[in-house]
Design a protein around this motif. Structure first.
Motif, PDB file in Angstrom:
ATOM      1  N   LYS A 708      34.022  40.798  54.508  1.00 30.20           N
ATOM      2  CA  LYS A 708      34.831  41.396  54.555  1.00 30.20           C
ATOM      3  C   LYS A 708      34.486  41.244  56.407  1.00 30.20           C
ATOM      4  N   ALA A 709      32.863  41.343  57.095  1.00 30.88           N
ATOM      5  CA  ALA A 709      32.882  41.198  58.884  1.00 30.88           C
ATOM      6  C   ALA A 709      33.227  39.686  59.115  1.00 30.88           C
ATOM      7  N   LEU A 710      33.488  39.274  58.149  1.00 33.00           N
ATOM      8  CA  LEU A 710      34.359  37.626  58.186  1.00 33.00           C
ATOM      9  C   LEU A 710      35.736  37.685  58.392  1.00 33.00           C
ATOM     10  N   GLY A 711      35.947  39.078  57.775  1.00 35.35           N
ATOM     11  CA  GLY A 711      37.397  38.618  56.748  1.00 35.35           C
ATOM     12  C   GLY A 711      37.862  37.600  55.870  1.00 35.35           C
ATOM     13  N   VAL A 712      36.632  36.978  55.087  1.00 32.69           N
ATOM     14  CA  VAL A 712      37.206  36.224  53.968  1.00 32.69           C
ATOM     15  C   VAL A 712      37.215  36.972  52.361  1.00 32.69           C
ATOM     16  N   GLU A 713      38.090  36.621  52.144  1.00 30.80           N
ATOM     17  CA  GLU A 713      38.039  36.494  50.442  1.00 30.80           C
ATOM     18  C   GLU A 713      36.316  36.938  49.355  1.00 30.80           C
ATOM     19  N   LEU A 714      36.331  37.463  48.918  1.00 32.08           N
ATOM     20  CA  LEU A 714      35.140  37.341  47.840  1.00 32.08           C
ATOM     21  C   LEU A 714      35.621  37.245  46.789  1.00 32.08           C
ATOM     22  N   LEU A 715      35.507  35.992  45.406  1.00 36.37           N
ATOM     23  CA  LEU A 715      35.877  36.032  43.944  1.00 36.37           C
ATOM     24  C   LEU A 715      34.507  35.761  43.510  1.00 36.37           C
ATOM     25  N   SER A 716      34.377  37.305  42.577  1.00 38.71           N
ATOM     26  CA  SER A 716      32.856  36.467  41.582  1.00 38.71           C
ATOM     27  C   SER A 716      32.947  35.693  40.395  1.00 38.71           C
ATOM     28  N   LYS A 717      32.261  35.304  40.425  1.00 39.80           N
ATOM     29  CA  LYS A 717      32.031  34.229  39.145  1.00 39.80           C
ATOM     30  C   LYS A 717      32.146  35.097  38.243  1.00 39.80           C
ATOM     31  N   PRO A 718      32.638  35.195  36.962  1.00 41.63           N
ATOM     32  CA  PRO A 718      33.423  33.939  36.306  1.00 41.63           C
ATOM     33  C   PRO A 718      34.866  34.376  37.037  1.00 41.63           C
ATOM     34  N   LEU A 719      34.992  33.466  37.730  1.00 38.98           N
ATOM     35  CA  LEU A 719      36.670  33.614  38.422  1.00 38.98           C
ATOM     36  C   LEU A 719      37.840  33.906  37.760  1.00 38.98           C
ATOM     37  N   ASP A 720      38.197  35.923  37.924  1.00 35.47           N
ATOM     38  CA  ASP A 720      39.588  35.546  37.172  1.00 35.47           C
ATOM     39  C   ASP A 720      40.481  35.238  38.161  1.00 35.47           C
ATOM     40  N   ARG A 721      41.264  33.897  37.518  1.00 36.96           N
ATOM     41  CA  ARG A 721      42.503  33.841  38.008  1.00 36.96           C
ATOM     42  C   ARG A 721      43.978  34.157  38.697  1.00 36.96           C
ATOM     43  N   HIS A 722      44.087  36.025  38.091  1.00 33.01           N
ATOM     44  CA  HIS A 722      45.061  36.659  38.293  1.00 33.01           C
ATOM     45  C   HIS A 722      44.550  37.193  39.669  1.00 33.01           C
ATOM     46  N   LYS A 723      43.137  37.461  40.348  1.00 27.42           N
ATOM     47  CA  LYS A 723      43.053  37.546  42.044  1.00 27.42           C
ATOM     48  C   LYS A 723      42.975  36.187  42.656  1.00 27.42           C
ATOM     49  N   LEU A 724      42.741  35.209  42.149  1.00 23.78           N
ATOM     50  CA  LEU A 724      42.838  34.124  42.780  1.00 23.78           C
ATOM     51  C   LEU A 724      44.534  34.142  43.018  1.00 23.78           C
ATOM     52  N   GLY A 725      45.386  33.919  41.776  1.00 23.11           N
ATOM     53  CA  GLY A 725      47.042  34.464  42.112  1.00 23.11           C
ATOM     54  C   GLY A 725      46.819  35.069  43.297  1.00 23.11           C
ATOM     55  N   ASP A 726      46.926  36.188  42.941  1.00 17.94           N
ATOM     56  CA  ASP A 726      47.004  37.132  44.244  1.00 17.94           C
ATOM     57  C   ASP A 726      46.818  36.770  45.379  1.00 17.94           C
ATOM     58  N   PHE A 727      45.230  36.063  45.916  1.00 19.01           N
ATOM     59  CA  PHE A 727      44.917  36.037  47.013  1.00 19.01           C
ATOM     60  C   PHE A 727      45.967  34.919  47.009  1.00 19.01           C
ATOM     61  N   LEU A 728      46.192  33.624  46.806  1.00 21.22           N
ATOM     62  CA  LEU A 728      47.462  32.137  46.669  1.00 21.22           C
ATOM     63  C   LEU A 728      48.513  32.827  47.754  1.00 21.22           C
ATOM     64  N   ASP A 729      48.687  34.394  46.686  1.00 23.29           N
ATOM     65  CA  ASP A 729      50.340  34.394  46.764  1.00 23.29           C
ATOM     66  C   ASP A 729      50.488  35.096  48.228  1.00 23.29           C
ATOM     67  N   ALA A 730      49.007  35.677  48.434  1.00 22.64           N
ATOM     68  CA  ALA A 730      49.637  36.652  49.463  1.00 22.64           C
ATOM     69  C   ALA A 730      49.310  36.230  50.909  1.00 22.64           C
ATOM     70  N   VAL A 731      48.624  34.493  50.889  1.00 25.63           N
ATOM     71  CA  VAL A 731      48.704  32.988  52.107  1.00 25.63           C
ATOM     72  C   VAL A 731      50.204  33.024  51.810  1.00 25.63           C
ATOM     73  N   ALA A 732      50.543  32.049  50.553  1.00 29.59           N
ATOM     74  CA  ALA A 732      51.778  31.980  50.873  1.00 29.59           C
ATOM     75  C   ALA A 732      52.679  32.855  51.600  1.00 29.59           C
ATOM     76  N   THR A 733      52.501  34.247  50.935  1.00 29.67           N
ATOM     77  CA  THR A 733      54.190  34.815  52.016  1.00 29.67           C
ATOM     78  C   THR A 733      53.962  35.137  53.226  1.00 29.67           C
ATOM     79  N   ARG A 734      52.568  35.183  53.493  1.00 31.89           N
ATOM     80  CA  ARG A 734      52.243  35.408  55.000  1.00 31.89           C
ATOM     81  C   ARG A 734      52.849  34.216  55.897  1.00 31.89           C
ATOM     82  N   SER A 735      52.845  33.187  55.583  1.00 30.08           N
ATOM     83  CA  SER A 735      53.241  31.772  56.072  1.00 30.08           C
ATOM     84  C   SER A 735      54.497  30.977  56.380  1.00 30.08           C
ATOM     85  N   THR A 736      55.084  31.610  55.064  1.00 31.98           N
ATOM     86  CA  THR A 736      56.960  31.718  54.998  1.00 31.98           C
ATOM     87  C   THR A 736      57.363  32.833  56.241  1.00 31.98           C
TER      88      THR A 736
END
Length: 736
Positions: A708-736
């Motif tokens: 949280k201090a570094l502004g980094v997302e934390l994804l717990s194992k076993p990896l939840d594909r939905h949370k990973l998809g949400d994170f990537l989708d948010a990055v893609a939205t910001r980049s566009t």
């Protein structure tokens, strides 16, 4: 000029007036009828006669009134004298001495009994005597017996001082052992009534009764002292012996002839056998000083020994009359028993020390075993989560490729089986952390119950529907103080447990105010729990239904709930009745109310959108299977993946490709002391801050805070594909 002398009495004045009137009449009759002067004189004489008659009438009326007043005054004087004689007679009949002083403290009257016992005051007492003179005469009377050390002057001063009170009563001692009781009372006009009562007989009778009681009390005390098992002796204020019992002589080896009334304390000390030794407490000289001390005496207690084998305990206590009492008790048996007990205690203490050392060794071994177990569970869980995550991601990748329906069914069952294994591993990891104080910290902060209950309702509705149950979650706007992750796990386990063991009916989740706490309640219409089983269910691997399969859990849910509530300080309660259902209740401190809620729909990973964005992801994962599974799934979403095994390879790869990725996916543990956060700092120093997610099986709050201090997302194992998809989708939205 007056015709009469006003000093004459009425009879003389009347005679003169009659004579004057007669002379005037003759002069009128024999004088000149034509003379006007004579007629004028006649008129004046007639007028004068009229006035004389009027004055005479007034004088007669005044005389009558005077006679009446004199008669009434005489009657009043007679009545007053009669009343005075009656009052004097009444006072004289009083059996007590009586005297009345007016408000100016002047003697008004007294009877013959007043100060009769002070025979030398007979010529002093008379009306008009001042009160102070009366007191001075009494104080100097030869018949007054003054108290010892009191002079006549001081007695008079004290008597005058008592006279200032509105009511006073006291006794005065006379010679020949006679007593008067003097009482004073104020009258309504401020005067004083003094009564003197002879109470000699009463005081003598009281004295006789007191002496009789004293003799009786003395005999009772003597009988009581002789009955005691202790030696007792009593001394007066001059340290003289006044009472004792036979036991004291036997204990101190004093002959009976040595104990006599009035013998001094020093004399008794001198008679003590030289074999008596002061062993504990004060010594002989200290005992002597205590006995002859002036003022209140404190309690003393000490021990002496007589001969070789007798131990005596001596206890001394002061009395209100400045005397003191001493008791002596034979404690030889108690001291011998105490000595034996001390020896036994030493033996027992030695055995306890030996046993304690053995127990400490056993406890240390148990703690080492428990710590080893916890480390093993944590390590095993982490190692198991790696291939489990890879397996779930491979299955998810296969499911995204639109296989045949029968293949989709098989993949769904495989994913469900992996999900069950994941839950078991998570439960074991939680149990290990909660049982150990190492490596666990709580992120206690204000949490909105809405953010906990609503997501759990969305997750559990599907499970409840599959079991044919109705699930209702009553929302709440309260804020509570707790760890949000653990509170969610507690409520999730309680809801899952209620759904699992309820065959028909419904499950209800709600919140009630309970003083300063919010009580989260989970109700079900299940079979209920017997009272003797309500403690067993909170033990790990304990399930009341022996027919339940392993897919329904290993009985760890309630064990996790009980441990988490204990560590967080949340009270956990249970109500249950067989055949009617159960209610699990968790009390959480209230922090306030939540603000307006923002409604937002859950975003689901959208591979199509990611493919359109053309994201480039740097994936650094030292576990080959997991890295490969992530690459396959991301490429299926249309994401370009750059793989690296460790931090050094990742930095080298970026230098060789001379490319800046859009997203960083970094494993937390990269081996050889390297970490995902350290790699993130290194890449940020070279390429600037990039969107980053760290993947880790560590669920500790420290890693969460660091990310949280570094502004980094934390994804717990076993990896939840939905949370990973949400994170990537948010990055893609910001980049566009």
């Amino acid at each position: 000029m007056s015709l009469i002398d006003p000093t004459d009495n009425l009879e003389r004045q009347n005679a003169k007036l009659l004579k004057i009137a007669d002379a005037l009449m003759k002069r009128v009759e024999y004088g000149s009828e034509q003379s006007s002067a004579a007629y004028a004189q006649f008129e004046r004489a007639a007028l004068l006669e009229k006035r004389v008659r009027e004055r005479t009438l007034e004088l007669e009326q005044t005389l009558d009134l005077l006679h009446q007043s004199n008669a009434q005054l005489a009657q009043a004087n007679q009545d007053t004298e009669a009343a005075r004689r009656n009052l004097a007679d009444a006072i004289e009949t009083v059996s007590e001495g009586f005297a009345l002083f007016d408000p100016s403290d002047i003697l008004v009257m007294s009877n013959s009994r007043f100060c009769r016992d002070f025979r030398d005051m007979a010529n002093v007492l008379h009306p008009g005597l001042p009160f102070e003179s009366y007191v001075q005469s009494v104080s100097q009377s030869a018949y007054l017996s003054l108290p010892a050390g009191v002079s006549a002057k001081s007695w008079a001063e004290q008597r005058i001082k008592r006279h200032q009170d509105r009511h006073a009563m006291f006794n005065v001692r006379l010679v020949k052992d006679r007593w008067l009781q003097v009482s004073e009372h104020r009258t309504a006009n401020g005067g004083t009534v003094v009564l003197q009562t002879d109470v000699t007989d009463l005081i003598r009778l009281e004295r006789q009764e007191r002496d009789r009681l004293k003799d009786k009390q003395t005999r009772m005390i003597r009988a009581t002292l002789d009955h005691l098992n202790q030696g007792v002796c009593v001394f007066d204020e001059n340290a003289r012996l006044v009472s004792w019992n036979r036991k004291i002589g036997a204990l101190l080896a004093l002959p009976a002839k040595r104990l006599q009334l009035g013998v001094s304390f020093s004399g008794i000390l001198a008679q003590l056998d030289e074999r008596i030794v002061f062993t504990r407490g004060i010594g002989l000289e200290g005992f002597r000083q205590w006995a002859y001390s002036s003022g209140p005496r404190s309690h003393i207690s000490f021990e002496i020994k007589r001969g070789a084998g007798i131990t005596l305990q001596v206890f001394g206590r002061g009395m209100p009359d400045q005397g003191f009492v001493i008791s002596v008790t034979d404690v030889t048996a108690e001291r011998e028993a105490a000595q034996k007990l001390a020896e036994i205690n030493e033996i027992l203490e030695q055995r306890v020390v030996e046993r304690t050392m053995e127990l400490e060794d056993a406890l240390a071994a148990a703690e080492r075993a428990n710590a080893s177990k916890s480390r093993f569970v944590a390590a095993a869980s982490h190692d198991l989560l790696q291939p489990l995550s890879a397996a779930k991601l491979f299955i998810a990748s296969l499911a995204d490729r639109h296989q045949k329906p029968q293949d989709q069914v098989v993949l769904a069952k495989a994913e469900a089986a992996l999900g069950g294994a994941e839950q078991i591993i998570d439960a074991l990891l939680d149990i290990s952390k909660l049982d150990s104080d190492e490596g666990i910290t709580f992120d206690v902060r204000q949490v909105a119950l809405h953010d906990v209950l609503v997501p759990l309702r969305d997750e559990m509705e599907v499970l409840a529907a599959e079991n044919g149950l109705s699930l209702r979650v009553v929302d709440s706007d309260l804020m509570v103080e707790t760890d949000p992750a653990y509170l969610r796990r507690i409520v999730q386990n309680l809801m899952a447990n209620a759904i699992r063991y309820t065959e028909t009916g419904r499950v209800l989740v709600g919140v009630r105010r309970n003083g300063g706490s919010a009580r989260i309640e989970v109700w079900d219409t299940g079979p209920g729990i017997a009272e003797e089983d309500q403690q067993t269910i909170f033990e790990e691997f304990k399930r009341l239904d022996p027919k339940a399969s392993a897919n329904e859990g290993l009985g760890l849910g309630l064990a996790i709930v009980e441990r988490a509530c204990t560590r967080l300080g949340h009270d956990l309660d249970l109500w249950s009745e067989p055949g009617r259902g159960s209610c699990f209740m968790v009390n959480v401190p209230i922090a306030g109310r939540a603000g307006p809620r923002k409604t937002s729909a859950r975003r689901i990973a959208a591979p199509v959108g990611l493919a359109q964005a053309g994201l480039i992801v740097l994936l650094v994962e030292n576990e080959v299977q997991l890295r490969r599974a992530l690459s396959v799934m991301l490429e299926a979403w249309g994401v370009h993946v750059i793989e690296a095994e460790d931090a050094a390879s990742a930095l080298t790869l970026l230098e060789d490709l001379e490319i800046t990725p859009d997203v960083l996916l970094l494993d937390y543990q990269l081996g050889h002391g390297a970490s995902g956060l350290g790699l993130f700092r290194s890449i940020s120093d070279r390429l600037g801050t990039l969107p980053c997610a760290v993947i880790s099986a560590d669920r500790g709050s420290q890693l969460h805070n660091d990310c949280k201090a570094l502004g980094v997302e934390l994804l717990s194992k076993p990896l939840d594909r939905h949370k990973l998809g949400d994170f990537l989708d948010a990055v893609a939205t910001r980049s566009t």
